[in-house]
Design an enzyme around this catalytic site. Structure first.
Site, PDB file in Angstrom:
ATOM      1  N   GLY A  12      69.810 -97.849  -9.708  1.00  0.00           N
ATOM      2  CA  GLY A  12      70.269 -97.925  -8.321  1.00  0.00           C
ATOM      3  C   GLY A  12      71.689 -97.408  -8.148  1.00  0.00           C
ATOM      4  N   MET A  14      74.352 -99.081  -7.210  1.00  0.00           N
ATOM      5  CA  MET A  14      75.322 -99.963  -7.862  1.00  0.00           C
ATOM      6  C   MET A  14      75.145 -99.947  -9.384  1.00  0.00           C
ATOM      7  SD  MET A  14      77.644-101.142  -6.027  1.00  0.00           S
ATOM      8  CE  MET A  14      78.267-102.125  -7.371  1.00  0.00           C
ATOM      9  N   GLY A  75      75.190-109.658  -8.169  1.00  0.00           N
ATOM     10  CA  GLY A  75      75.716-109.114  -6.913  1.00  0.00           C
ATOM     11  C   GLY A  75      74.613-108.885  -5.908  1.00  0.00           C
ATOM     12  N   HIS A 132      76.612-100.460   7.282  1.00  0.00           N
ATOM     13  CA  HIS A 132      76.261 -99.940   5.960  1.00  0.00           C
ATOM     14  C   HIS A 132      75.386 -98.686   6.101  1.00  0.00           C
ATOM     15  CE1 HIS A 132      77.588-103.885   4.527  1.00  0.00           C
ATOM     16  NE2 HIS A 132      77.706-103.314   3.337  1.00  0.00           N
ATOM     17  N   LYS A 136      70.215 -99.257   3.090  1.00  0.00           N
ATOM     18  CA  LYS A 136      70.361-100.692   2.774  1.00  0.00           C
ATOM     19  C   LYS A 136      69.132-101.454   3.261  1.00  0.00           C
ATOM     20  CE  LYS A 136      73.499-104.642   2.987  1.00  0.00           C
ATOM     21  NZ  LYS A 136      73.254-104.977   1.578  1.00  0.00           N
ATOM     22  N   THR A 143      78.137-109.673   2.275  1.00  0.00           N
ATOM     23  CA  THR A 143      79.559-109.821   2.627  1.00  0.00           C
ATOM     24  C   THR A 143      79.708-110.448   4.005  1.00  0.00           C
ATOM     25  OG1 THR A 143      80.001-107.862   1.332  1.00  0.00           O
ATOM     26  CG2 THR A 143      81.731-108.554   2.844  1.00  0.00           C
TER      27      THR A 143
HETATM   28  P1  NAD Z   1      69.488 -99.610  -4.778  1.00  0.00           P
HETATM   29  O1  NAD Z   1      68.247 -99.715  -3.965  1.00  0.00           O
HETATM   30  O2  NAD Z   1      70.179 -98.298  -4.902  1.00  0.00           O
HETATM   31  O3  NAD Z   1      69.223-100.134  -6.283  1.00  0.00           O
HETATM   32  C1  NAD Z   1      68.432-101.236  -6.599  1.00  0.00           C
HETATM   33  C2  NAD Z   1      67.778-100.973  -7.946  1.00  0.00           C
HETATM   34  O4  NAD Z   1      67.063-102.154  -8.340  1.00  0.00           O
HETATM   35  C3  NAD Z   1      66.768 -99.812  -7.878  1.00  0.00           C
HETATM   36  O5  NAD Z   1      66.994 -98.899  -8.936  1.00  0.00           O
HETATM   37  C4  NAD Z   1      65.430-100.527  -8.042  1.00  0.00           C
HETATM   38  O6  NAD Z   1      64.448 -99.733  -8.684  1.00  0.00           O
HETATM   39  C5  NAD Z   1      65.858-101.726  -8.904  1.00  0.00           C
HETATM   40  N1  NAD Z   1      64.852-102.760  -8.932  1.00  0.00           N
HETATM   41  C6  NAD Z   1      64.024-103.171  -7.925  1.00  0.00           C
HETATM   42  N2  NAD Z   1      63.148-104.079  -8.380  1.00  0.00           N
HETATM   43  C7  NAD Z   1      63.421-104.249  -9.698  1.00  0.00           C
HETATM   44  C8  NAD Z   1      62.842-105.040 -10.726  1.00  0.00           C
HETATM   45  N3  NAD Z   1      61.769-105.817 -10.497  1.00  0.00           N
HETATM   46  N4  NAD Z   1      63.387-104.990 -11.971  1.00  0.00           N
HETATM   47  C9  NAD Z   1      64.437-104.178 -12.251  1.00  0.00           C
HETATM   48  N5  NAD Z   1      65.015-103.375 -11.310  1.00  0.00           N
HETATM   49  C10 NAD Z   1      64.510-103.423 -10.058  1.00  0.00           C
HETATM   50  O7  NAD Z   1      70.474-100.703  -4.179  1.00  0.00           O
HETATM   51  P2  NAD Z   1      72.059-100.823  -4.397  1.00  0.00           P
HETATM   52  O8  NAD Z   1      72.755-100.186  -3.243  1.00  0.00           O
HETATM   53  O9  NAD Z   1      72.412-100.435  -5.801  1.00  0.00           O
HETATM   54  O10 NAD Z   1      72.242-102.400  -4.201  1.00  0.00           O
HETATM   55  C11 NAD Z   1      71.594-103.322  -5.065  1.00  0.00           C
HETATM   56  C12 NAD Z   1      71.896-104.735  -4.610  1.00  0.00           C
HETATM   57  O11 NAD Z   1      73.304-104.998  -4.735  1.00  0.00           O
HETATM   58  C13 NAD Z   1      71.549-104.996  -3.130  1.00  0.00           C
HETATM   59  O12 NAD Z   1      71.085-106.318  -3.006  1.00  0.00           O
HETATM   60  C14 NAD Z   1      72.898-104.823  -2.442  1.00  0.00           C
HETATM   61  O13 NAD Z   1      72.994-105.492  -1.220  1.00  0.00           O
HETATM   62  C15 NAD Z   1      73.822-105.432  -3.475  1.00  0.00           C
HETATM   63  N6  NAD Z   1      75.228-105.020  -3.414  1.00  0.00           N
HETATM   64  C16 NAD Z   1      76.130-105.990  -3.730  1.00  0.00           C
HETATM   65  C17 NAD Z   1      77.475-105.681  -3.758  1.00  0.00           C
HETATM   66  C18 NAD Z   1      78.443-106.754  -4.183  1.00  0.00           C
HETATM   67  O14 NAD Z   1      79.656-106.485  -4.328  1.00  0.00           O
HETATM   68  N7  NAD Z   1      77.949-107.983  -4.407  1.00  0.00           N
HETATM   69  C19 NAD Z   1      77.917-104.378  -3.468  1.00  0.00           C
HETATM   70  C20 NAD Z   1      76.963-103.420  -3.158  1.00  0.00           C
HETATM   71  C21 NAD Z   1      75.611-103.743  -3.146  1.00  0.00           C
END
Ligand code: NAD
Length: 243
Positions: A12, A14, A75, A132, A136, A143
């Site tokens: 993903g 992140m 996260g 965002h 998303k 946040t």
């Molecule tokens: P994204 O969709 O780009 O990535 C998510 C990844 O998780 C994908 O590669 C997907 O294939 C994988 N995934 C889904 N199901 C899975 C499973 N069963 N097993 C393993 N991997 C699996 O999303 P993103 O933008 O990278 O965001 C990911 C999460 O982090 C979201 O919930 C987002 O809101 C959160 N986020 C948090 C912060 C923070 O600072 N806390 C910052 C940014 C994003």
């Protein structure tokens, strides 16, 4: 100390940013786990796990982290309040840092919003606006919910007082309600504003993220901090020195 880090959600946006931040900080990404990969084996082989994936994955991540005695940094956002309560009961059995935002700027913003919500009279109407990127999957953002906590707690309000968007003949705004508005579009990494308005003036507190590296670096810092800590839920403010 160089750590072996397991990243869940590794393909993903992140996950990739965290791999870069981990290597930049001198650590090794020992396991990259995404859909179809062996989660338990990935976690067992690492010193610490960082999960930024999808809300349905969190329970398996926490269970495996507890089973293998590994600290976990989460996260992932998008959980209901009921899901969160259940997940925290599992997570408290290992050292856990779980936050809707890992940037120092947003955590400072939450602190400032808490102070503003406590200092301003209750007739300063609070509204939260977030924007965002269009990919998303959950709303409001994790946040925005941290900011909601920062407004609700000092005012003695609850999640029932959140007003998610407005449409139609809504009637006049009540004093208790806290508006929550999610905008989506383009490639916005994450913008958050809390507005306190009264007749004659308004205070706006804003954070704008322009790179995911700030969240990734915060998550890696949390991983370094959590290794060797006793089981329990730790706050990201503690990790960032803002407690
Ligand atoms: P994204 O969709 O780009 O990535 C998510 C990844 O998780 C994908 O590669 C997907 O294939 C994988 N995934 C889904 N199901 C899975 C499973 N069963 N097993 C393993 N991997 C699996 O999303 P993103 O933008 O990278 O965001 C990911 C999460 O982090 C979201 O919930 C987002 O809101 C959160 N986020 C948090 C912060 C923070 O600072 N806390 C910052 C940014 C994003």
């Amino acid at each position: 100390m160089s750590l072996k880090i397991c990243i869940v959600g590794s393909k993903g946006r992140m996950g990739q940013a965290i791999a870069e931040a981990a290597i930049e900080a001198g650590h090794q990404v020992s396991s990259k786990v995404d859909v179809g990969d062996d989660l338990a084996a990935g976690i067992a082989a690492a010193d610490v796990v960082i999960d930024f994936s999808f809300h349905t994955v969190t329970k398996s991540v926490f269970r495996a982290a507890v089973e293998f005695g590994k600290p976990v940094i989460c996260g992932t956002t998008g959980h209901s309040q009921e899901e969160k309560a259940e997940l925290l009961k599992i997570a408290e059995k290992t050292a856990t840092v779980w936050a809707g935002n890992f940037s120092i700027g947003v955590n400072l913003l939450c602190y400032l919003v808490e102070k503003a919500a406590a200092a301003l009279p209750a007739d300063y109407n609070a509204e939260i606006v977030e924007m965002h990127h269009r990919l998303k999957k959950d709303a409001p953002s994790g946040t925005a919910l941290m900011l909601a906590d920062a407004v609700l707690e000092p005012r003695g309000l609850s999640y029932d007082d959140l007003r998610h968007g407005r449409e139609g003949i809504t009637g006049e705004r009540t004093q208790r309600e806290v508006g929550m508005h999610s905008l989506r579009g383009g490639d916005v990494v994450g913008d958050h504003t809390v507005i306190f308005s009264e007749i004659g003036e308004r205070v706006e507190l804003t954070h704008k993220a322009s790179s995911r590296a700030i969240f990734a670096r915060g998550a890696v810092k949390a991983a370094e901090w959590a290794v060797g800590k006793k089981p329990g839920i730790y706050s990201i403010r503690e990790v960032l020195g803002l407690a």
